[in-house]
Design an enzyme around this catalytic site. Structure first.
Site, PDB file in Angstrom:
ATOM      1  N   GLU A  58      10.059   8.564  10.319  1.00  0.00           N
ATOM      2  CA  GLU A  58      10.334   8.995   8.896  1.00  0.00           C
ATOM      3  C   GLU A  58       9.850  10.354   8.783  1.00  0.00           C
ATOM      4  O   GLU A  58       8.862  10.678   9.386  1.00  0.00           O
ATOM      5  CB  GLU A  58       9.670   7.763   8.024  1.00  0.00           C
ATOM      6  CG  GLU A  58      10.140   6.627   8.262  1.00  0.00           C
ATOM      7  CD  GLU A  58       9.870   5.454   7.124  1.00  0.00           C
ATOM      8  OE1 GLU A  58       8.627   5.414   6.555  1.00  0.00           O
ATOM      9  OE2 GLU A  58      10.678   4.826   6.580  1.00  0.00           O
ATOM     10  N   CYS A 111      -2.176   2.362   7.343  1.00  0.00           N
ATOM     11  CA  CYS A 111      -1.530   1.747   8.729  1.00  0.00           C
ATOM     12  C   CYS A 111      -2.171   2.878   9.816  1.00  0.00           C
ATOM     13  O   CYS A 111      -2.327   2.696  10.991  1.00  0.00           O
ATOM     14  CB  CYS A 111      -0.120   2.104   8.815  1.00  0.00           C
ATOM     15  SG  CYS A 111       0.586   3.739   8.203  1.00  0.00           S
ATOM     16  N   ASN A 134       0.787  -1.172   0.054  1.00  0.00           N
ATOM     17  CA  ASN A 134      -0.114  -0.035  -0.128  1.00  0.00           C
ATOM     18  C   ASN A 134       1.076   1.257  -0.073  1.00  0.00           C
ATOM     19  O   ASN A 134       1.828   1.621   0.848  1.00  0.00           O
ATOM     20  CB  ASN A 134      -1.010  -0.046   1.154  1.00  0.00           C
ATOM     21  CG  ASN A 134      -0.336   0.265   2.549  1.00  0.00           C
ATOM     22  OD1 ASN A 134       0.825  -0.198   2.700  1.00  0.00           O
ATOM     23  ND2 ASN A 134      -0.882   1.251   3.295  1.00  0.00           N
ATOM     24  N   GLU A 138       8.350   0.601  10.604  1.00  0.00           N
ATOM     25  CA  GLU A 138       7.189   1.322  10.837  1.00  0.00           C
ATOM     26  C   GLU A 138       6.093   0.196  10.508  1.00  0.00           C
ATOM     27  O   GLU A 138       5.875  -0.204   9.326  1.00  0.00           O
ATOM     28  CB  GLU A 138       7.135   2.319   9.368  1.00  0.00           C
ATOM     29  CG  GLU A 138       8.051   3.448   9.505  1.00  0.00           C
ATOM     30  CD  GLU A 138       7.695   4.470  10.539  1.00  0.00           C
ATOM     31  OE1 GLU A 138       6.393   4.481  10.888  1.00  0.00           O
ATOM     32  OE2 GLU A 138       8.441   5.463  11.093  1.00  0.00           O
TER      33      GLU A 138
HETATM   34  P1  NAD Z   1       3.938  -7.252   5.192  1.00  0.00           P
HETATM   35  O1  NAD Z   1       4.549  -7.262   6.537  1.00  0.00           O
HETATM   36  O2  NAD Z   1       3.090  -8.594   4.748  1.00  0.00           O
HETATM   37  O3  NAD Z   1       4.819  -7.244   3.877  1.00  0.00           O
HETATM   38  C1  NAD Z   1       5.770  -5.975   3.849  1.00  0.00           C
HETATM   39  C2  NAD Z   1       7.067  -6.448   3.137  1.00  0.00           C
HETATM   40  O4  NAD Z   1       7.618  -7.266   3.730  1.00  0.00           O
HETATM   41  C3  NAD Z   1       6.575  -7.124   1.694  1.00  0.00           C
HETATM   42  O5  NAD Z   1       7.485  -6.437   0.645  1.00  0.00           O
HETATM   43  C4  NAD Z   1       7.105  -8.390   2.023  1.00  0.00           C
HETATM   44  O6  NAD Z   1       7.842  -8.928   0.630  1.00  0.00           O
HETATM   45  C5  NAD Z   1       8.248  -8.302   3.075  1.00  0.00           C
HETATM   46  N1  NAD Z   1       8.612  -9.330   3.754  1.00  0.00           N
HETATM   47  C6  NAD Z   1       7.543 -10.578   4.105  1.00  0.00           C
HETATM   48  N2  NAD Z   1       8.353 -11.400   4.687  1.00  0.00           N
HETATM   49  C7  NAD Z   1       9.692 -10.857   4.762  1.00  0.00           C
HETATM   50  C8  NAD Z   1      10.941 -11.415   5.542  1.00  0.00           C
HETATM   51  N3  NAD Z   1      10.532 -12.481   6.229  1.00  0.00           N
HETATM   52  N4  NAD Z   1      11.911 -11.034   5.249  1.00  0.00           N
HETATM   53  C9  NAD Z   1      11.990  -9.654   4.726  1.00  0.00           C
HETATM   54  N5  NAD Z   1      11.039  -9.052   4.014  1.00  0.00           N
HETATM   55  C10 NAD Z   1       9.815  -9.772   4.219  1.00  0.00           C
HETATM   56  O7  NAD Z   1       2.936  -6.297   4.914  1.00  0.00           O
HETATM   57  P2  NAD Z   1       1.790  -6.011   3.923  1.00  0.00           P
HETATM   58  O8  NAD Z   1       0.577  -6.965   4.163  1.00  0.00           O
HETATM   59  O9  NAD Z   1       2.181  -5.722   2.580  1.00  0.00           O
HETATM   60  O10 NAD Z   1       1.187  -4.529   4.351  1.00  0.00           O
HETATM   61  C11 NAD Z   1       0.422  -4.108   5.534  1.00  0.00           C
HETATM   62  C12 NAD Z   1       1.014  -3.899   6.625  1.00  0.00           C
HETATM   63  O11 NAD Z   1       1.925  -2.686   6.602  1.00  0.00           O
HETATM   64  C13 NAD Z   1       0.220  -3.418   7.682  1.00  0.00           C
HETATM   65  O12 NAD Z   1       0.202  -4.045   9.018  1.00  0.00           O
HETATM   66  C14 NAD Z   1       0.179  -1.838   7.784  1.00  0.00           C
HETATM   67  O13 NAD Z   1      -0.300  -1.437   8.921  1.00  0.00           O
HETATM   68  C15 NAD Z   1       1.700  -1.990   7.671  1.00  0.00           C
HETATM   69  N6  NAD Z   1       2.179  -0.470   7.147  1.00  0.00           N
HETATM   70  C16 NAD Z   1       2.658   0.488   8.067  1.00  0.00           C
HETATM   71  C17 NAD Z   1       2.870   1.649   7.445  1.00  0.00           C
HETATM   72  C18 NAD Z   1       3.577   2.817   8.628  1.00  0.00           C
HETATM   73  O14 NAD Z   1       4.274   3.595   8.076  1.00  0.00           O
HETATM   74  N7  NAD Z   1       3.625   2.498   9.894  1.00  0.00           N
HETATM   75  C19 NAD Z   1       2.461   2.191   6.493  1.00  0.00           C
HETATM   76  C20 NAD Z   1       1.835   1.347   5.711  1.00  0.00           C
HETATM   77  C21 NAD Z   1       1.463  -0.033   6.027  1.00  0.00           C
END
Ligand code: NAD
Length: 488
Positions: A457, A282, A150, A248
């Protein structure tokens, strides 16, 4: 099907393993994406490390790094339309939102362009008269930037911008759920004139290329945005290379409304707070905490607005809610709603997933007053689902607001200035929005604590976080160094 390429060492390639990306509006594949394997990750990190120490980058004046970042900002602004279309196609986010957000992403690059030559060291007045001591701020090194699907252009800008301003190099891993906008961004970046390898963009699966990247011995810092469970993997991975991390993560942000609030503004802000980005944000204000004296009126007004929201194709400018990004996400949301209803939550609006193609989910409001510990109140949904709890006193409002493992954002609606200050002090979150919600700016730090992660950030501090300090001691005396067994 369209084919995309990854970007390593200034070269585009897409010949190796590939995977299909799904159009969330239809549920069908629409493009082929390169799948980075161990070898690709290694090449990307090597390219970033080579660029880090190259005279073209390490010897470049900070003001010139700034000029390149300005050029990048202009290119992002010029190409915002195409980037928005791709983000909408790959993620299902509505075009109204992606267009506006990507136009603003250029501002983040402009901000960090301006900061590049303002990252200063310091002179220290040490207690030794024959010594000059100063601190140099040097780039932290090779940065692994990992983003969720996202708002990838935005979430990568808040990493790439400060990292390059500080003189680092970056390997960015785009999300496997929707890599198209980042792979297109790589094409735009390539035109800005940075030395080869300063930014590398790969995509692939988290447990494969993501793990290899975050534990790579040549990676010095991991800047991660995503979910808390992935963050735990990343922190474990970083035990291998002892890289520093900024995390984050998710949120379950309270949106607190007192009876003296401007209710029209509060209703509109709550609707935007939870239903913008189809709830996949988020900072979604996903827990309404409303004073009991106005609860029924507030819910009635929310319900009326929620039921008028236009659900439709994400590329239609009239659409206000599009599909969720993945089938997995839709199933997860439906399961959590069912569990919450079984435990006593009452559906005020939505809740029923319609049949048909695409991963659509209706705007949903759940009154959880009789079920305050259900998943609707405690779990991050990443879907357009609002839970509601009532309160009588200010102390109760604060207790409910803080009853969460997350600590990212919060909203507060009241006209009572003294109460607003008391609440601001008491709320445990990285952001408090008072009589507004969701405002962001490149100048303002963004981030949380607890399950929402650590680090910030945006703002000046983010650029400093991509540096490390080198302490320099210079002896000014012309006298010979005396007895070596007495330290000075
Ligand atoms: P996710 O944690 O499933 O994936 C995020 C990224 O991590 C992807 O690129 C994925 O390929 C990578 N990843 C997955 N497993 C990994 C591993 N073992 N090692 C390294 N990289 C790995 O998240 P999602 O479902 O894509 O996104 C939703 C989440 O992101 C929600 O929890 C949301 O709140 C959070 N988010 C936080 C912010 C913020 O700024 N705080 C902003 C946007 C989204």
């Amino acid at each position: 099907m369209q084919k995309f390429q990854q970007y390593i060492g200034g070269e585009f390639s897409g010949g190796g393993a590939q995977f299909e990306s799904i159009d969330p509006a239809t549920g069908r594949p629409w493009a082929l994406m390169p799948e980075a394997r161990v070898d690709d990750v290694n090449r990307a990190v090597e390219a970033a490390e080579h660029a880090l120490f190259s005279p073209e980058w390490s010897g470049m004046a900070a003001s010139q790094r700034g000029r390149l970042l300005y050029r990048l900002a202009e290119l992002v602004a010029e190409n915002a339309g195409r980037l928005a279309e791709l983000e909408t196609r790959d993620t299902g986010k509505i075009i109204r939102e992606t267009s506006a957000q990507i136009a603003y992403v250029a501002e983040y690059y402009r901000y960090y362009a301006g900061l590049a030559d303002k990252i200063e060291g310091a002179h220290l007045p040490v207690d030794k008269p024959d010594m000059e001591v100063w601190l140099r701020r040097e780039p932290i090194g090779v940065v692994a930037a990992i983003v969720p699907w996202n708002s990838q252009l935005f979430l990568s800008a808040v990493k790439i911008g400060p990292a390059l301003a500080a003189g680092c190099t970056v390997v960015l891993k785009a999300s496997e759920d929707a890599p198209a906008p980042m792979l297109e961004f790589a094409r735009i970046f390539d035109q800005a004139g940075f030395p080869k390898g300063v930014l590398n963009v790969i995509t692939g699966f988290g447990d494969q290329c993501g793990s290899v990247l975050t534990s790579h011995p040549k990676v010095n810092h991991v800047a991660f945005t995503g979910g808390p469970s992935t963050a735990r993997h990343i922190v474990r991975n970083s035990a291998e290379n002892l890289a520093s991390t900024s995390l984050e993560l998710g949120g379950k942000s309270p949106f607190i409304v007192f009876e003296d609030a401007d209710l029209e503004s509060a209703v509109n802000a709550q609707i935007a707070g939870i239903f913008a980005a189809t709830g996949q944000s988020c900072v979604a204000g996903s827990r309404l905490v409303v004073q009991n004296s106005i609860k029924e009126e507030f819910l009635a007004r929310l319900k009326e607005k929620a039921e008028k929201i236009v659900i439709g194709a994400p590329d239609d400018m009239a659409t206000e809610i599009g599909p969720l990004c993945t089938q997995r996400q839709r199933d997860h949301a439906a399961e959590l709603i069912a569990a919450s209803v079984r435990q006593g939550a009452r559906i005020v609006a939505g809740g029923v997933v319609s049949e048909g193609e695409g991963f659509y989910f209706p705007p949903t409001i759940l009154d959880c007053s009789d079920a305050p510990e259900t998943p609707a109140v405690t779990c991050e949904f990443f879907a357009p689902i609002l839970s509601v709890l009532g309160f009588d006193t200010e102390a109760e409002a604060l207790e409910i607001a803080n009853n969460t493992e997350f600590g990212l954002a919060s909203g507060l609606f009241t006209r009572d200035l003294a109460r607003a200050h008391r609440m601001i002090r008491g709320i445990r979150a990285g952001i408090v929005w008072v009589n507004t919600y969701r405002a962001v700016s490149p100048i303002v730090p963004f981030g949380g604590h607890g399950l929402s992660g650590h680090g910030r950030e945006g703002g000046l501090q983010a650029a400093l976080d991509y540096t490390r300090v080198k302490s320099v001691w210079l002896r000014t005396s012309d006298e010979p160094i005396p007895d070596p067994f007495i330290m000075r």
